[in-house]
Design a protein around this motif. Structure first.
Motif, PDB file in Angstrom:
ATOM      1  N   GLU A  45     -11.220   9.339  -1.155  1.00  0.00           N
ATOM      2  CA  GLU A  45     -10.837  10.258  -2.235  1.00  0.00           C
ATOM      3  C   GLU A  45     -10.570   9.523  -3.544  1.00  0.00           C
ATOM      4  N   ILE A  46      -9.945   8.346  -3.453  1.00  0.00           N
ATOM      5  CA  ILE A  46      -9.670   7.567  -4.676  1.00  0.00           C
ATOM      6  C   ILE A  46     -10.988   7.155  -5.316  1.00  0.00           C
ATOM      7  N   MET A  47     -11.945   6.697  -4.510  1.00  0.00           N
ATOM      8  CA  MET A  47     -13.240   6.263  -5.043  1.00  0.00           C
ATOM      9  C   MET A  47     -14.010   7.431  -5.675  1.00  0.00           C
ATOM     10  N   GLU A  48     -13.885   8.627  -5.075  1.00  0.00           N
ATOM     11  CA  GLU A  48     -14.537   9.808  -5.651  1.00  0.00           C
ATOM     12  C   GLU A  48     -13.896  10.165  -6.983  1.00  0.00           C
ATOM     13  N   PHE A  49     -12.588   9.957  -7.085  1.00  0.00           N
ATOM     14  CA  PHE A  49     -11.857  10.287  -8.306  1.00  0.00           C
ATOM     15  C   PHE A  49     -12.166   9.285  -9.423  1.00  0.00           C
ATOM     16  N   ASP A  50     -12.099   7.983  -9.086  1.00  0.00           N
ATOM     17  CA  ASP A  50     -12.363   6.942 -10.080  1.00  0.00           C
ATOM     18  C   ASP A  50     -12.744   5.655  -9.371  1.00  0.00           C
ATOM     19  N   SER A  51     -14.031   5.332  -9.405  1.00  0.00           N
ATOM     20  CA  SER A  51     -14.501   4.164  -8.659  1.00  0.00           C
ATOM     21  C   SER A  51     -14.146   2.842  -9.342  1.00  0.00           C
ATOM     22  N   ASN A  52     -13.508   2.891 -10.509  1.00  0.00           N
ATOM     23  CA  ASN A  52     -13.080   1.648 -11.172  1.00  0.00           C
ATOM     24  C   ASN A  52     -11.726   1.158 -10.672  1.00  0.00           C
ATOM     25  N   ILE A  53     -11.016   2.012  -9.957  1.00  0.00           N
ATOM     26  CA  ILE A  53      -9.710   1.597  -9.432  1.00  0.00           C
ATOM     27  C   ILE A  53      -9.947   0.590  -8.309  1.00  0.00           C
ATOM     28  N   LYS A  54      -9.241  -0.522  -8.373  1.00  0.00           N
ATOM     29  CA  LYS A  54      -9.368  -1.556  -7.344  1.00  0.00           C
ATOM     30  C   LYS A  54      -8.446  -1.186  -6.183  1.00  0.00           C
ATOM     31  N   VAL A  55      -9.041  -0.952  -5.028  1.00  0.00           N
ATOM     32  CA  VAL A  55      -8.244  -0.606  -3.855  1.00  0.00           C
ATOM     33  C   VAL A  55      -8.316  -1.754  -2.858  1.00  0.00           C
ATOM     34  N   VAL A  56      -7.147  -2.276  -2.498  1.00  0.00           N
ATOM     35  CA  VAL A  56      -7.071  -3.362  -1.531  1.00  0.00           C
ATOM     36  C   VAL A  56      -6.467  -2.792  -0.258  1.00  0.00           C
ATOM     37  N   MET A  57      -7.232  -2.852   0.819  1.00  0.00           N
ATOM     38  CA  MET A  57      -6.772  -2.326   2.091  1.00  0.00           C
ATOM     39  C   MET A  57      -5.833  -3.341   2.746  1.00  0.00           C
ATOM     40  N   ALA A  58      -4.728  -2.837   3.299  1.00  0.00           N
ATOM     41  CA  ALA A  58      -3.764  -3.710   3.973  1.00  0.00           C
ATOM     42  C   ALA A  58      -3.627  -3.254   5.409  1.00  0.00           C
ATOM     43  N   SER A  59      -3.738  -4.190   6.334  1.00  0.00           N
ATOM     44  CA  SER A  59      -3.602  -3.799   7.728  1.00  0.00           C
ATOM     45  C   SER A  59      -3.187  -4.956   8.607  1.00  0.00           C
ATOM     46  N   SER A  60      -2.342  -4.633   9.576  1.00  0.00           N
ATOM     47  CA  SER A  60      -1.981  -5.654  10.562  1.00  0.00           C
ATOM     48  C   SER A  60      -3.013  -5.601  11.687  1.00  0.00           C
ATOM     49  N   ALA A  61      -3.616  -4.425  11.840  1.00  0.00           N
ATOM     50  CA  ALA A  61      -4.673  -4.282  12.840  1.00  0.00           C
ATOM     51  C   ALA A  61      -6.003  -4.590  12.159  1.00  0.00           C
ATOM     52  N   GLY A  62      -6.157  -5.830  11.715  1.00  0.00           N
ATOM     53  CA  GLY A  62      -7.319  -6.191  10.908  1.00  0.00           C
ATOM     54  C   GLY A  62      -8.595  -6.289  11.705  1.00  0.00           C
ATOM     55  N   THR A  63      -9.065  -5.170  12.204  1.00  0.00           N
ATOM     56  CA  THR A  63     -10.305  -5.217  12.965  1.00  0.00           C
ATOM     57  C   THR A  63     -11.490  -5.299  12.016  1.00  0.00           C
ATOM     58  N   LYS A  64     -12.538  -5.899  12.479  1.00  0.00           N
ATOM     59  CA  LYS A  64     -13.741  -6.053  11.650  1.00  0.00           C
ATOM     60  C   LYS A  64     -14.336  -4.694  11.275  1.00  0.00           C
ATOM     61  N   ASP A  65     -14.193  -3.705  12.164  1.00  0.00           N
ATOM     62  CA  ASP A  65     -14.729  -2.372  11.875  1.00  0.00           C
ATOM     63  C   ASP A  65     -14.052  -1.757  10.658  1.00  0.00           C
ATOM     64  N   HIS A  66     -12.723  -1.830  10.634  1.00  0.00           N
ATOM     65  CA  HIS A  66     -11.972  -1.307   9.487  1.00  0.00           C
ATOM     66  C   HIS A  66     -12.405  -1.997   8.205  1.00  0.00           C
ATOM     67  N   LEU A  67     -12.494  -3.316   8.283  1.00  0.00           N
ATOM     68  CA  LEU A  67     -12.847  -4.108   7.113  1.00  0.00           C
ATOM     69  C   LEU A  67     -14.223  -3.697   6.589  1.00  0.00           C
ATOM     70  N   LYS A  68     -15.196  -3.654   7.490  1.00  0.00           N
ATOM     71  CA  LYS A  68     -16.554  -3.298   7.086  1.00  0.00           C
ATOM     72  C   LYS A  68     -16.605  -1.890   6.493  1.00  0.00           C
ATOM     73  N   ARG A  69     -15.942  -0.961   7.174  1.00  0.00           N
ATOM     74  CA  ARG A  69     -15.975   0.430   6.732  1.00  0.00           C
ATOM     75  C   ARG A  69     -15.282   0.595   5.381  1.00  0.00           C
ATOM     76  N   SER A  70     -14.151  -0.073   5.195  1.00  0.00           N
ATOM     77  CA  SER A  70     -13.440   0.071   3.927  1.00  0.00           C
ATOM     78  C   SER A  70     -14.251  -0.533   2.777  1.00  0.00           C
ATOM     79  N   LEU A  71     -14.939  -1.623   3.030  1.00  0.00           N
ATOM     80  CA  LEU A  71     -15.773  -2.215   1.978  1.00  0.00           C
ATOM     81  C   LEU A  71     -16.965  -1.301   1.659  1.00  0.00           C
TER      82      LEU A  71
END
Length: 130
Positions: free
Chosen positions: A70-96
């Motif tokens: 939703e943030i990217m749809e609103f404004d793709s210039n906003i830098k979003v950094v995902m934070a997670s303790s469950a740093g699975t590769k799937d989450h990382l890939k999907r968020s990127l």
């Protein structure tokens, strides 16, 4: 380097938000807002148009992935950094794929936060000179 970044921290854990605020203050961030879940962060993003959002992936109500989209749809210039303790590769890939700027591992460290802020400020400086 002048740091006038407007930052939102979105995490359902108050302790983690407090830790982030402490780190961001050390990085000379002056405007820091807090959100407890993905729904609140969307409202804050629309109202305040931040430069940077630290977004927890696993949260009640609306998770980080939905909020990121939703943030990217609103404004793709906003830098979003995902934070997670469950740093699975799937989450990382999907968020990127969804447009995340970067990924940070919890527990967050000053080095990790500082390097992201430096990177954003440097990019901003370079685009200002173009």
């Amino acid at each position: 380097m002048e740091n006038n970044l407007k930052v939102i921290i979105c995490d359902d854990s108050m302790l983690i938000r407090k830790k982030f605020i402490g780190l961001l203050e050390k990085c000379k961030c002056k405007e820091i807002l807090e959100a407890v879940n993905g729904q609140v962060v969307i409202e804050l993003v629309k109202e305040h148009r931040p430069d940077l959002v630290f977004l927890d992936i696993v949260m009640p109500d609306k998770d980080g992935m939905e909020a990121l989209k939703e943030i990217m749809e609103f404004d793709s210039n906003i830098k979003v950094v995902m934070a997670s303790s469950a740093g699975t590769k799937d989450h990382l890939k999907r968020s990127l794929q969804l447009g995340a700027y970067d990924f940070i591992q919890k527990p967050v460290s000053l080095d990790a936060v500082a390097s992201i802020i430096e990177k954003i400020l440097k990019e901003r400086e370079e685009t200002a000179h173009v």
